[in-house]
Design an enzyme around this catalytic site. Structure first.
Site, PDB file in Angstrom:
ATOM      1  N   GLU A 159     -29.443  51.957  56.885  1.00 32.47           N
ATOM      2  CA  GLU A 159     -28.956  52.479  55.606  1.00 32.47           C
ATOM      3  C   GLU A 159     -30.055  52.259  54.571  1.00 32.47           C
ATOM      4  O   GLU A 159     -30.549  51.134  54.431  1.00 32.47           O
ATOM      5  CB  GLU A 159     -27.674  51.752  55.186  1.00 32.47           C
ATOM      6  CG  GLU A 159     -27.035  52.316  53.945  1.00 32.47           C
ATOM      7  CD  GLU A 159     -25.728  51.621  53.584  1.00 32.47           C
ATOM      8  OE1 GLU A 159     -25.171  51.948  52.522  1.00 32.47           O
ATOM      9  OE2 GLU A 159     -25.289  50.747  54.366  1.00 32.47           O
ATOM     10  N   ARG A 211     -26.481  39.892  66.849  1.00 34.01           N
ATOM     11  CA  ARG A 211     -27.465  40.043  65.790  1.00 34.01           C
ATOM     12  C   ARG A 211     -28.359  38.807  65.745  1.00 34.01           C
ATOM     13  O   ARG A 211     -28.036  37.767  66.335  1.00 34.01           O
ATOM     14  CB  ARG A 211     -26.768  40.242  64.441  1.00 34.01           C
ATOM     15  CG  ARG A 211     -25.951  39.052  63.980  1.00 34.01           C
ATOM     16  CD  ARG A 211     -25.278  39.342  62.645  1.00 34.01           C
ATOM     17  NE  ARG A 211     -26.264  39.611  61.608  1.00 34.01           N
ATOM     18  CZ  ARG A 211     -25.982  40.219  60.464  1.00 34.01           C
ATOM     19  NH1 ARG A 211     -24.748  40.638  60.234  1.00 34.01           N
ATOM     20  NH2 ARG A 211     -26.916  40.404  59.561  1.00 34.01           N
ATOM     21  N   LYS A 244     -27.943  41.252  53.743  1.00 35.44           N
ATOM     22  CA  LYS A 244     -28.560  42.101  52.719  1.00 35.44           C
ATOM     23  C   LYS A 244     -28.050  41.740  51.325  1.00 35.44           C
ATOM     24  O   LYS A 244     -28.802  41.764  50.348  1.00 35.44           O
ATOM     25  CB  LYS A 244     -28.278  43.570  53.032  1.00 35.44           C
ATOM     26  CG  LYS A 244     -29.121  44.539  52.230  1.00 35.44           C
ATOM     27  CD  LYS A 244     -28.939  45.956  52.719  1.00 35.44           C
ATOM     28  CE  LYS A 244     -29.578  46.202  54.054  1.00 35.44           C
ATOM     29  NZ  LYS A 244     -29.486  47.615  54.501  1.00 35.44           N
TER      30      LYS A 244
END
Length: 555
Positions: free
Chosen positions: A35, A261, A271
Protein backbone atom coordinates in the site's frame (compact mmCIF):
# COMPACT_ATOMS: atom_id res chain seq x y z
CA UNK A 1 18.47 -30.44 -11.06
CA UNK A 2 21.70 -28.62 -10.35
CA UNK A 3 20.30 -25.09 -10.40
CA UNK A 4 17.87 -25.89 -7.57
CA UNK A 5 20.37 -27.54 -5.24
CA UNK A 6 21.10 -24.36 -3.28
CA UNK A 7 17.56 -23.00 -3.16
CA UNK A 8 16.11 -22.42 0.28
CA UNK A 9 13.23 -24.72 1.04
CA UNK A 10 10.07 -23.94 2.96
CA UNK A 11 6.45 -24.99 3.06
CA UNK A 12 5.43 -22.50 0.35
CA UNK A 13 8.07 -23.78 -2.06
CA UNK A 14 6.97 -27.33 -1.31
CA UNK A 15 3.38 -26.37 -2.21
CA UNK A 16 4.57 -24.77 -5.44
CA UNK A 17 6.65 -27.78 -6.42
CA UNK A 18 3.65 -30.05 -5.76
CA UNK A 19 1.39 -27.82 -7.87
CA UNK A 20 3.87 -27.84 -10.74
CA UNK A 21 4.42 -31.60 -10.54
CA UNK A 22 0.68 -32.29 -10.52
CA UNK A 23 0.04 -30.01 -13.47
CA UNK A 24 -2.23 -27.71 -11.46
CA UNK A 25 -0.07 -24.85 -12.74
CA UNK A 26 2.34 -24.77 -15.66
CA UNK A 27 3.84 -21.44 -14.59
CA UNK A 28 4.05 -19.66 -11.24
CA UNK A 29 2.80 -16.10 -10.95
CA UNK A 30 3.27 -14.14 -7.70
CA UNK A 31 2.91 -10.49 -6.73
CA UNK A 32 4.20 -7.98 -4.20
CA UNK A 33 1.25 -5.70 -3.27
CA UNK A 34 2.33 -2.80 -1.00
CA UNK A 35 0.00 0.00 0.00
CA UNK A 36 1.63 3.33 -1.00
CA UNK A 37 1.05 4.99 2.38
CA UNK A 38 4.59 4.83 3.78
CA UNK A 39 8.09 3.59 3.15
CA UNK A 40 8.95 -0.10 2.93
CA UNK A 41 10.74 -1.65 5.91
CA UNK A 42 12.79 -4.77 6.58
CA UNK A 43 9.58 -6.80 7.02
CA UNK A 44 8.56 -5.92 3.48
CA UNK A 45 12.01 -7.03 2.33
CA UNK A 46 11.13 -10.54 3.52
CA UNK A 47 8.00 -10.50 1.35
CA UNK A 48 9.89 -9.01 -1.61
CA UNK A 49 12.58 -11.69 -1.44
CA UNK A 50 9.94 -14.41 -1.10
CA UNK A 51 7.67 -13.33 -3.96
CA UNK A 52 10.32 -12.21 -6.43
CA UNK A 53 12.68 -15.03 -5.40
CA UNK A 54 10.06 -17.69 -6.07
CA UNK A 55 9.28 -16.19 -9.47
CA UNK A 56 12.99 -16.18 -10.35
CA UNK A 57 13.70 -19.70 -9.15
CA UNK A 58 10.69 -21.27 -10.86
CA UNK A 59 11.01 -19.18 -14.03
CA UNK A 60 7.67 -17.55 -13.37
CA UNK A 61 6.48 -13.97 -13.09
CA UNK A 62 6.09 -11.51 -10.24
CA UNK A 63 3.99 -8.35 -10.41
CA UNK A 64 4.50 -5.15 -8.46
CA UNK A 65 0.98 -4.01 -7.60
CA UNK A 66 0.11 -0.98 -5.53
CA UNK A 67 -2.89 -1.54 -3.29
CA UNK A 68 -4.10 2.02 -3.74
CA UNK A 69 -7.65 1.92 -2.41
CA UNK A 70 -7.21 4.49 0.38
CA UNK A 71 -6.28 7.77 -1.36
CA UNK A 72 -6.35 9.89 1.81
CA UNK A 73 -3.19 8.21 3.11
CA UNK A 74 -1.41 7.60 -0.19
CA UNK A 75 0.73 9.71 -2.49
CA UNK A 76 3.01 9.39 -5.50
CA UNK A 77 6.16 9.93 -3.41
CA UNK A 78 5.51 6.63 -1.65
CA UNK A 79 4.95 4.94 -5.01
CA UNK A 80 8.31 6.21 -6.25
CA UNK A 81 10.17 5.21 -3.08
CA UNK A 82 8.71 1.69 -3.15
CA UNK A 83 9.74 1.15 -6.77
CA UNK A 84 13.24 2.37 -5.93
CA UNK A 85 13.50 0.03 -2.94
CA UNK A 86 12.40 -3.06 -4.89
CA UNK A 87 14.94 -2.41 -7.63
CA UNK A 88 17.69 -1.55 -5.14
CA UNK A 89 17.17 -4.92 -3.48
CA UNK A 90 17.98 -6.51 -6.83
CA UNK A 91 14.55 -7.38 -8.21
CA UNK A 92 12.37 -6.18 -11.05
CA UNK A 93 8.70 -6.78 -11.72
CA UNK A 94 7.32 -8.36 -14.87
CA UNK A 95 5.47 -6.07 -17.23
CA UNK A 96 4.18 -2.67 -16.22
CA UNK A 97 3.64 -1.60 -12.64
CA UNK A 98 0.11 -2.60 -11.61
CA UNK A 99 -2.33 -0.62 -9.49
CA UNK A 100 -5.52 -1.83 -7.85
CA UNK A 101 -6.99 1.39 -9.22
CA UNK A 102 -6.46 -0.06 -12.71
CA UNK A 103 -9.36 -2.37 -11.91
CA UNK A 104 -11.80 0.10 -10.33
CA UNK A 105 -14.26 -0.26 -13.23
CA UNK A 106 -14.20 -4.05 -13.01
CA UNK A 107 -14.39 -4.03 -9.23
CA UNK A 108 -17.43 -1.76 -9.40
CA UNK A 109 -19.06 -4.12 -11.90
CA UNK A 110 -18.39 -7.12 -9.63
CA UNK A 111 -19.96 -5.23 -6.72
CA UNK A 112 -23.09 -4.72 -8.83
CA UNK A 113 -23.05 -8.44 -9.70
CA UNK A 114 -23.09 -9.33 -6.00
CA UNK A 115 -26.00 -6.93 -5.44
CA UNK A 116 -27.91 -8.51 -8.31
CA UNK A 117 -27.32 -11.96 -6.81
CA UNK A 118 -28.69 -10.77 -3.49
CA UNK A 119 -25.23 -11.09 -1.91
CA UNK A 120 -24.59 -7.42 -1.16
CA UNK A 121 -26.66 -4.55 0.22
CA UNK A 122 -26.37 -0.85 0.96
CA UNK A 123 -26.32 -0.12 4.68
CA UNK A 124 -27.23 3.32 6.02
CA UNK A 125 -26.45 2.51 9.66
CA UNK A 126 -24.06 4.76 11.54
CA UNK A 127 -20.59 3.45 12.20
CA UNK A 128 -21.37 3.14 15.92
CA UNK A 129 -24.51 1.12 15.18
CA UNK A 130 -22.62 -1.15 12.79
CA UNK A 131 -19.92 -1.65 15.38
CA UNK A 132 -22.49 -2.65 17.98
CA UNK A 133 -24.34 -4.99 15.60
CA UNK A 134 -21.07 -6.68 14.65
CA UNK A 135 -20.89 -8.50 17.99
CA UNK A 136 -17.74 -9.81 19.63
CA UNK A 137 -15.63 -12.95 19.58
CA UNK A 138 -17.99 -14.45 22.16
CA UNK A 139 -21.27 -12.86 21.02
CA UNK A 140 -22.70 -13.27 17.51
CA UNK A 141 -23.57 -10.23 15.47
CA UNK A 142 -27.03 -8.90 14.64
CA UNK A 143 -28.48 -8.40 11.20
CA UNK A 144 -28.65 -4.85 9.95
CA UNK A 145 -32.18 -3.48 9.43
CA UNK A 146 -31.12 -2.84 5.81
CA UNK A 147 -29.96 -6.41 5.22
CA UNK A 148 -33.13 -7.57 3.45
CA UNK A 149 -33.61 -4.52 1.26
CA UNK A 150 -34.65 -5.44 -2.29
CA UNK A 151 -32.10 -5.88 -5.04
CA UNK A 152 -33.46 -2.87 -6.92
CA UNK A 153 -33.27 -0.61 -3.88
CA UNK A 154 -29.67 -1.71 -3.30
CA UNK A 155 -28.78 -1.07 -6.93
CA UNK A 156 -30.31 2.39 -6.67
CA UNK A 157 -28.54 3.06 -3.37
CA UNK A 158 -25.16 1.98 -4.76
CA UNK A 159 -25.72 4.14 -7.84
CA UNK A 160 -26.37 7.13 -5.59
CA UNK A 161 -23.22 6.32 -3.59
CA UNK A 162 -21.27 6.26 -6.84
CA UNK A 163 -22.82 9.55 -7.97
CA UNK A 164 -21.74 11.28 -4.79
CA UNK A 165 -25.24 11.75 -3.37
CA UNK A 166 -24.27 10.56 0.11
CA UNK A 167 -21.81 12.07 2.50
CA UNK A 168 -18.92 10.04 3.85
CA UNK A 169 -20.21 7.63 6.48
CA UNK A 170 -23.85 7.91 5.41
CA UNK A 171 -23.88 4.73 3.32
CA UNK A 172 -21.68 1.75 2.51
CA UNK A 173 -21.97 -1.46 0.55
CA UNK A 174 -21.73 -4.66 2.60
CA UNK A 175 -21.49 -8.32 1.63
CA UNK A 176 -24.38 -10.49 2.84
CA UNK A 177 -22.67 -13.50 4.40
CA UNK A 178 -23.29 -14.53 8.04
CA UNK A 179 -23.58 -12.24 11.06
CA UNK A 180 -23.25 -15.28 13.35
CA UNK A 181 -20.00 -16.51 11.82
CA UNK A 182 -17.25 -17.29 14.33
CA UNK A 183 -14.94 -15.37 11.97
CA UNK A 184 -15.41 -11.64 12.38
CA UNK A 185 -14.31 -10.95 8.83
CA UNK A 186 -17.34 -12.89 7.54
CA UNK A 187 -19.92 -10.83 9.44
CA UNK A 188 -21.19 -8.89 6.46
CA UNK A 189 -17.95 -7.00 5.78
CA UNK A 190 -17.93 -3.62 4.08
CA UNK A 191 -17.06 -3.84 0.38
CA UNK A 192 -17.33 -0.16 -0.63
CA UNK A 193 -17.37 3.15 1.24
CA UNK A 194 -17.94 6.75 0.23
CA UNK A 195 -14.76 8.81 0.22
CA UNK A 196 -14.35 12.21 -1.40
CA UNK A 197 -10.61 12.21 -1.95
CA UNK A 198 -8.33 12.95 -4.88
CA UNK A 199 -6.59 9.78 -6.05
CA UNK A 200 -2.99 9.87 -7.27
CA UNK A 201 -3.87 7.64 -10.25
CA UNK A 202 -7.56 8.20 -11.04
CA UNK A 203 -7.88 11.83 -9.97
CA UNK A 204 -11.46 12.74 -9.01
CA UNK A 205 -13.22 10.11 -11.10
CA UNK A 206 -14.42 8.14 -8.09
CA UNK A 207 -16.03 9.02 -4.78
CA UNK A 208 -16.55 5.37 -3.78
CA UNK A 209 -13.55 3.18 -3.08
CA UNK A 210 -13.41 -0.60 -2.59
CA UNK A 211 -12.07 -2.16 0.61
CA UNK A 212 -8.84 -4.15 0.66
CA UNK A 213 -10.42 -7.59 1.18
CA UNK A 214 -12.73 -7.10 -1.80
CA UNK A 215 -10.06 -5.59 -4.02
CA UNK A 216 -7.14 -7.88 -3.29
CA UNK A 217 -8.57 -11.22 -4.32
CA UNK A 218 -10.14 -9.83 -7.51
CA UNK A 219 -6.89 -8.08 -8.46
CA UNK A 220 -5.08 -11.40 -7.97
CA UNK A 221 -7.57 -13.16 -10.21
CA UNK A 222 -7.47 -10.50 -12.92
CA UNK A 223 -3.66 -10.67 -13.02
CA UNK A 224 -3.57 -14.47 -13.09
CA UNK A 225 -1.79 -14.81 -9.77
CA UNK A 226 -1.37 -18.46 -8.86
CA UNK A 227 -0.03 -18.15 -5.30
CA UNK A 228 -1.09 -15.12 -3.27
CA UNK A 229 1.36 -14.93 -0.38
CA UNK A 230 0.56 -12.85 2.69
CA UNK A 231 1.29 -12.74 6.40
CA UNK A 232 -0.53 -14.66 9.10
CA UNK A 233 -2.81 -11.81 10.22
CA UNK A 234 -4.74 -12.43 6.98
CA UNK A 235 -5.30 -16.10 7.73
CA UNK A 236 -8.95 -15.69 8.73
CA UNK A 237 -9.49 -13.31 5.82
CA UNK A 238 -8.74 -16.17 3.44
CA UNK A 239 -12.39 -17.21 3.96
CA UNK A 240 -13.55 -13.86 2.64
CA UNK A 241 -10.96 -14.02 -0.16
CA UNK A 242 -12.39 -17.35 -1.32
CA UNK A 243 -16.03 -16.22 -0.82
CA UNK A 244 -15.63 -13.25 -3.13
CA UNK A 245 -13.92 -15.29 -5.86
CA UNK A 246 -16.54 -18.05 -5.62
CA UNK A 247 -19.46 -15.63 -5.94
CA UNK A 248 -18.43 -13.53 -8.93
CA UNK A 249 -18.17 -14.59 -12.57
CA UNK A 250 -14.42 -14.81 -12.92
CA UNK A 251 -12.49 -17.73 -14.37
CA UNK A 252 -9.14 -17.55 -12.59
CA UNK A 253 -9.08 -18.93 -9.04
CA UNK A 254 -5.97 -17.84 -7.12
CA UNK A 255 -5.09 -19.38 -3.76
CA UNK A 256 -3.90 -17.51 -0.69
CA UNK A 257 -1.13 -18.86 1.56
CA UNK A 258 0.04 -17.27 4.81
CA UNK A 259 3.46 -17.08 6.41
CA UNK A 260 4.72 -15.46 9.61
CA UNK A 261 5.62 -11.79 9.49
CA UNK A 262 9.03 -10.57 10.57
CA UNK A 263 9.41 -9.45 14.17
CA UNK A 264 12.83 -7.92 14.84
CA UNK A 265 14.37 -7.09 18.20
CA UNK A 266 15.14 -3.50 19.24
CA UNK A 267 12.85 -1.95 16.65
CA UNK A 268 9.21 -1.54 15.62
CA UNK A 269 7.78 -2.57 12.27
CA UNK A 270 4.23 -1.33 12.72
CA UNK A 271 3.57 1.32 10.09
CA UNK A 272 1.52 3.27 12.62
CA UNK A 273 4.44 3.40 15.04
CA UNK A 274 6.92 4.24 12.29
CA UNK A 275 4.72 7.15 11.22
CA UNK A 276 4.60 8.31 14.84
CA UNK A 277 8.40 8.26 15.04
CA UNK A 278 8.57 10.45 11.95
CA UNK A 279 5.66 12.80 12.76
CA UNK A 280 6.78 13.36 16.36
CA UNK A 281 10.38 14.03 15.27
CA UNK A 282 11.92 11.17 17.23
CA UNK A 283 13.89 10.54 14.04
CA UNK A 284 14.91 12.78 11.15
CA UNK A 285 12.59 11.16 8.61
CA UNK A 286 11.71 7.90 6.90
CA UNK A 287 15.33 7.44 5.78
CA UNK A 288 16.89 8.15 9.18
CA UNK A 289 19.68 5.52 9.46
CA UNK A 290 18.15 4.29 12.75
CA UNK A 291 14.86 3.43 11.05
CA UNK A 292 14.17 -0.16 9.92
CA UNK A 293 12.99 1.16 6.56
CA UNK A 294 14.83 0.01 3.47
CA UNK A 295 15.63 3.67 2.79
CA UNK A 296 17.08 4.02 6.29
CA UNK A 297 19.10 0.81 6.01
CA UNK A 298 20.44 1.93 2.61
CA UNK A 299 21.48 5.32 4.01
CA UNK A 300 23.14 3.56 6.94
CA UNK A 301 25.28 1.49 4.58
CA UNK A 302 23.46 -1.83 4.44
CA UNK A 303 23.84 -3.57 1.11
CA UNK A 304 21.16 -5.34 -0.95
CA UNK A 305 23.14 -8.58 -0.65
CA UNK A 306 23.20 -8.39 3.15
CA UNK A 307 19.43 -7.87 3.36
CA UNK A 308 18.76 -10.70 0.91
CA UNK A 309 21.05 -12.94 2.95
CA UNK A 310 19.22 -11.96 6.14
CA UNK A 311 15.87 -12.89 4.58
CA UNK A 312 17.35 -16.20 3.48
CA UNK A 313 18.67 -16.98 6.98
CA UNK A 314 15.43 -16.22 8.83
CA UNK A 315 13.47 -18.47 6.48
CA UNK A 316 9.73 -18.73 5.89
CA UNK A 317 7.50 -20.50 8.41
CA UNK A 318 4.04 -20.31 9.95
CA UNK A 319 5.40 -19.68 13.44
CA UNK A 320 5.68 -16.17 14.86
CA UNK A 321 9.00 -15.49 16.54
CA UNK A 322 11.29 -12.60 17.43
CA UNK A 323 14.45 -12.46 15.31
CA UNK A 324 17.60 -11.19 16.99
CA UNK A 325 18.93 -7.90 15.68
CA UNK A 326 22.36 -9.53 15.87
CA UNK A 327 21.40 -11.75 12.93
CA UNK A 328 20.80 -8.76 10.67
CA UNK A 329 24.02 -7.14 11.88
CA UNK A 330 25.94 -10.37 11.29
CA UNK A 331 24.79 -10.41 7.66
CA UNK A 332 26.13 -6.92 6.96
CA UNK A 333 29.37 -7.66 8.83
CA UNK A 334 29.94 -10.79 6.76
CA UNK A 335 29.32 -8.86 3.55
CA UNK A 336 31.46 -5.83 4.40
CA UNK A 337 34.28 -7.86 5.92
CA UNK A 338 34.81 -9.37 2.48
CA UNK A 339 33.92 -6.41 0.28
CA UNK A 340 34.53 -3.12 2.08
CA UNK A 341 37.86 -1.37 1.42
CA UNK A 342 39.84 -0.24 4.46
CA UNK A 343 40.69 3.30 5.49
CA UNK A 344 41.76 5.16 8.62
CA UNK A 345 39.72 7.64 10.62
CA UNK A 346 40.24 9.12 14.08
CA UNK A 347 37.03 9.79 16.00
CA UNK A 348 38.39 11.21 19.30
CA UNK A 349 41.65 12.85 18.23
CA UNK A 350 44.68 13.84 20.23
CA UNK A 351 47.77 15.15 18.48
CA UNK A 352 50.94 13.14 18.20
CA UNK A 353 54.11 15.08 17.25
CA UNK A 354 57.06 13.09 15.91
CA UNK A 355 59.88 15.39 16.93
CA UNK A 356 62.66 13.77 14.89
CA UNK A 357 60.62 13.67 11.65
CA UNK A 358 61.29 16.47 9.08
CA UNK A 359 59.00 19.40 9.75
CA UNK A 360 57.66 20.06 6.24
CA UNK A 361 57.88 16.57 4.79
CA UNK A 362 54.80 14.82 3.40
CA UNK A 363 55.53 11.16 2.71
CA UNK A 364 53.12 9.08 0.68
CA UNK A 365 52.94 5.64 2.26
CA UNK A 366 51.35 2.67 0.48
CA UNK A 367 48.55 0.86 2.28
CA UNK A 368 46.50 -2.15 1.14
CA UNK A 369 42.81 -1.48 0.49
CA UNK A 370 42.00 -4.92 1.90
CA UNK A 371 44.36 -7.10 3.94
CA UNK A 372 42.99 -10.34 2.48
CA UNK A 373 42.23 -9.29 -1.09
CA UNK A 374 45.26 -8.09 -3.09
CA UNK A 375 43.02 -7.50 -6.11
CA UNK A 376 41.54 -4.49 -4.32
CA UNK A 377 44.89 -2.80 -4.78
CA UNK A 378 46.60 -0.18 -2.65
CA UNK A 379 46.21 3.49 -1.81
CA UNK A 380 48.58 6.27 -0.83
CA UNK A 381 48.22 7.70 2.67
CA UNK A 382 50.07 10.94 3.52
CA UNK A 383 52.36 10.75 6.56
CA UNK A 384 53.57 13.92 8.31
CA UNK A 385 55.38 15.07 11.43
CA UNK A 386 52.09 15.77 13.19
CA UNK A 387 49.33 13.20 13.15
CA UNK A 388 46.13 12.43 15.06
CA UNK A 389 45.57 9.23 17.00
CA UNK A 390 42.60 8.07 19.10
CA UNK A 391 42.67 9.43 22.62
CA UNK A 392 41.93 5.94 23.95
CA UNK A 393 45.04 4.59 22.22
CA UNK A 394 47.39 6.43 24.60
CA UNK A 395 47.98 6.08 28.32
CA UNK A 396 50.64 7.51 30.51
CA UNK A 397 50.74 4.26 32.45
CA UNK A 398 49.28 0.84 31.64
CA UNK A 399 49.66 -2.85 32.37
CA UNK A 400 51.00 -5.38 29.88
CA UNK A 401 47.52 -6.12 28.48
CA UNK A 402 47.34 -2.64 26.96
CA UNK A 403 48.85 -3.11 23.49
CA UNK A 404 48.75 0.51 22.39
CA UNK A 405 50.91 3.57 23.05
CA UNK A 406 52.26 4.09 26.58
CA UNK A 407 54.59 6.82 27.78
CA UNK A 408 58.17 5.57 27.42
CA UNK A 409 57.15 2.63 25.21
CA UNK A 410 56.76 1.85 21.53
CA UNK A 411 53.90 1.06 19.19
CA UNK A 412 53.58 0.67 15.42
CA UNK A 413 51.54 3.13 13.41
CA UNK A 414 49.40 1.22 10.90
CA UNK A 415 51.25 0.83 7.56
CA UNK A 416 53.94 3.20 8.84
CA UNK A 417 56.73 3.46 11.43
CA UNK A 418 57.37 2.43 15.00
CA UNK A 419 57.14 5.39 17.38
CA UNK A 420 58.04 5.85 21.03
CA UNK A 421 56.15 8.19 23.38
CA UNK A 422 58.64 10.53 25.07
CA UNK A 423 56.56 13.17 26.86
CA UNK A 424 53.10 14.74 26.97
CA UNK A 425 51.44 18.12 27.10
CA UNK A 426 48.26 18.66 29.13
CA UNK A 427 45.59 21.31 29.42
CA UNK A 428 44.54 23.11 32.61
CA UNK A 429 42.32 20.17 33.58
CA UNK A 430 45.18 17.70 33.33
CA UNK A 431 43.90 16.12 30.10
CA UNK A 432 46.58 15.02 27.64
CA UNK A 433 46.34 17.13 24.48
CA UNK A 434 49.62 16.30 22.74
CA UNK A 435 51.96 13.33 22.82
CA UNK A 436 55.56 13.95 21.73
CA UNK A 437 57.27 10.97 20.14
CA UNK A 438 60.34 9.85 18.30
CA UNK A 439 60.26 7.45 15.36
CA UNK A 440 62.57 4.77 14.08
CA UNK A 441 62.99 5.60 10.39
CA UNK A 442 64.26 2.09 9.63
CA UNK A 443 60.94 0.40 10.59
CA UNK A 444 58.75 1.18 7.58
CA UNK A 445 57.30 -2.18 6.61
CA UNK A 446 59.71 -4.13 8.83
CA UNK A 447 60.60 -4.86 12.44
CA UNK A 448 63.30 -2.89 14.28
CA UNK A 449 66.80 -3.93 13.23
CA UNK A 450 67.98 -4.78 16.74
CA UNK A 451 65.22 -7.34 17.27
CA UNK A 452 62.93 -5.24 19.50
CA UNK A 453 59.43 -6.72 19.61
CA UNK A 454 56.65 -4.19 19.07
CA UNK A 455 53.25 -5.85 19.50
CA UNK A 456 50.74 -3.02 19.35
CA UNK A 457 49.41 -1.37 16.17
CA UNK A 458 47.28 1.80 16.13
CA UNK A 459 45.69 3.82 13.34
CA UNK A 460 46.28 7.49 12.63
CA UNK A 461 45.53 10.37 10.26
CA UNK A 462 47.86 13.17 9.16
CA UNK A 463 47.07 16.40 11.00
CA UNK A 464 47.82 18.63 8.00
CA UNK A 465 46.65 16.36 5.15
CA UNK A 466 43.71 14.61 6.81
CA UNK A 467 40.20 15.98 6.38
CA UNK A 468 37.78 17.02 9.15
CA UNK A 469 34.61 14.97 9.17
CA UNK A 470 31.41 14.60 11.10
CA UNK A 471 31.12 10.98 12.16
CA UNK A 472 27.71 9.75 13.25
CA UNK A 473 27.74 6.73 15.53
CA UNK A 474 24.33 5.17 14.96
CA UNK A 475 23.14 2.44 17.28
CA UNK A 476 19.89 0.59 17.94
CA UNK A 477 16.94 2.96 18.18
CA UNK A 478 15.48 1.25 21.25
CA UNK A 479 17.18 -0.05 24.38
CA UNK A 480 14.75 -2.92 25.03
CA UNK A 481 14.31 -5.99 22.80
CA UNK A 482 10.54 -5.55 22.36
CA UNK A 483 9.64 -1.85 22.48
CA UNK A 484 6.14 -2.54 21.16
CA UNK A 485 5.34 -4.27 24.47
CA UNK A 486 5.92 -1.04 26.41
CA UNK A 487 2.96 1.14 27.46
CA UNK A 488 4.61 3.97 25.54
CA UNK A 489 7.07 2.55 23.05
CA UNK A 490 8.74 5.94 22.60
CA UNK A 491 9.83 5.82 26.27
CA UNK A 492 12.18 2.99 25.28
CA UNK A 493 14.07 5.05 22.69
CA UNK A 494 17.79 4.67 23.22
CA UNK A 495 19.19 8.12 24.15
CA UNK A 496 22.55 7.05 22.67
CA UNK A 497 21.13 5.82 19.38
CA UNK A 498 23.04 8.68 17.73
CA UNK A 499 26.32 10.14 18.97
CA UNK A 500 28.04 12.71 16.76
CA UNK A 501 31.83 12.98 16.70
CA UNK A 502 34.08 15.51 15.02
CA UNK A 503 37.07 13.58 13.73
CA UNK A 504 39.53 13.30 10.87
CA UNK A 505 39.77 10.92 7.93
CA UNK A 506 42.21 10.07 5.16
CA UNK A 507 42.06 12.61 2.30
CA UNK A 508 41.16 9.86 -0.17
CA UNK A 509 37.72 9.58 1.42
CA UNK A 510 36.71 13.02 0.15
CA UNK A 511 35.20 11.48 -2.99
CA UNK A 512 33.68 8.33 -1.47
CA UNK A 513 30.25 7.90 -3.13
CA UNK A 514 27.17 8.18 -0.92
CA UNK A 515 26.32 4.93 0.92
CA UNK A 516 29.57 3.32 -0.32
CA UNK A 517 30.84 1.18 2.54
CA UNK A 518 34.31 1.40 4.03
CA UNK A 519 35.87 -0.09 7.14
CA UNK A 520 37.48 2.44 9.42
CA UNK A 521 40.28 0.25 10.70
CA UNK A 522 39.84 -0.94 14.28
CA UNK A 523 36.62 1.11 14.58
CA UNK A 524 33.77 -0.27 12.48
CA UNK A 525 32.03 -0.15 9.12
CA UNK A 526 30.92 3.24 7.85
CA UNK A 527 29.53 4.89 4.75
CA UNK A 528 29.31 8.40 3.39
CA UNK A 529 25.95 9.93 4.24
CA UNK A 530 23.69 11.18 1.46
CA UNK A 531 24.28 14.71 2.78
CA UNK A 532 28.07 14.41 2.64
CA UNK A 533 30.03 16.77 0.39
CA UNK A 534 33.80 17.21 -0.15
CA UNK A 535 33.49 20.46 1.80
CA UNK A 536 31.56 18.88 4.70
CA UNK A 537 32.19 15.16 5.02
CA UNK A 538 29.63 13.13 6.95
CA UNK A 539 30.01 9.42 7.69
CA UNK A 540 27.45 7.05 9.20
CA UNK A 541 28.39 4.01 11.23
CA UNK A 542 26.73 0.99 9.66
CA UNK A 543 27.76 -1.52 12.32
CA UNK A 544 30.63 -2.11 14.70
CA UNK A 545 33.32 -4.69 14.09
CA UNK A 546 31.84 -6.89 16.81
CA UNK A 547 28.45 -7.45 18.41
CA UNK A 548 28.88 -5.42 21.59
CA UNK A 549 25.19 -5.81 22.45
CA UNK A 550 25.62 -9.56 22.84
CA UNK A 551 28.32 -8.94 25.44
CA UNK A 552 26.19 -6.34 27.25
CA UNK A 553 23.24 -8.72 27.46
CA UNK A 554 25.45 -11.40 29.00
CA UNK A 555 26.98 -9.12 31.63
Amino acid sequence: MAETEHRPTNFIRQIIETDLASGLHSQIHTRFPPEPNGYLHIGHAKSICLNFGIAQDYKGQCNLRFDDTNPEKENIDYVTSIMKDVEWLGFHWDGDVCYSSNYFDQLHAYAIELIEKGLAYVDYSTQDAMREMRGTLTRPGQNSPYRDTSVQENLDGFAKMTAGEYKEGEACLRAKIDMASPFMCMRDPVLYRVKFAHHHQTGDKWCVYPMYDFTHCISDALEGITHSLCTLEFQDNRRLYDWVIENISIDTVPRQYEFSRLNLEYTVLSKRRLIQLVDDNHVEGWDDPRMPTIAGLRRRGYTPASIREFCKRIGVTKMDNMVEMGMLEACIRDDLNDNAPRAMAVLDPIKLVIENYPTDQVEQLSAPNHPNDPEMGTRNVPFTREIYIEAEDFREEANKKFKRLVLGKEVRLRNAYVVKAERVEKDADGTVTTVYCSYDEDTLGKDPADGRKVKGVIHWVSASEGLPAQIRLYDRLFNVPNPAAEDDFTSAINPESLIVKQGFVEPGLATLPATQAVQFERTGYFCADTSSTPEQLVFNRTVGLRDTWAKISQD
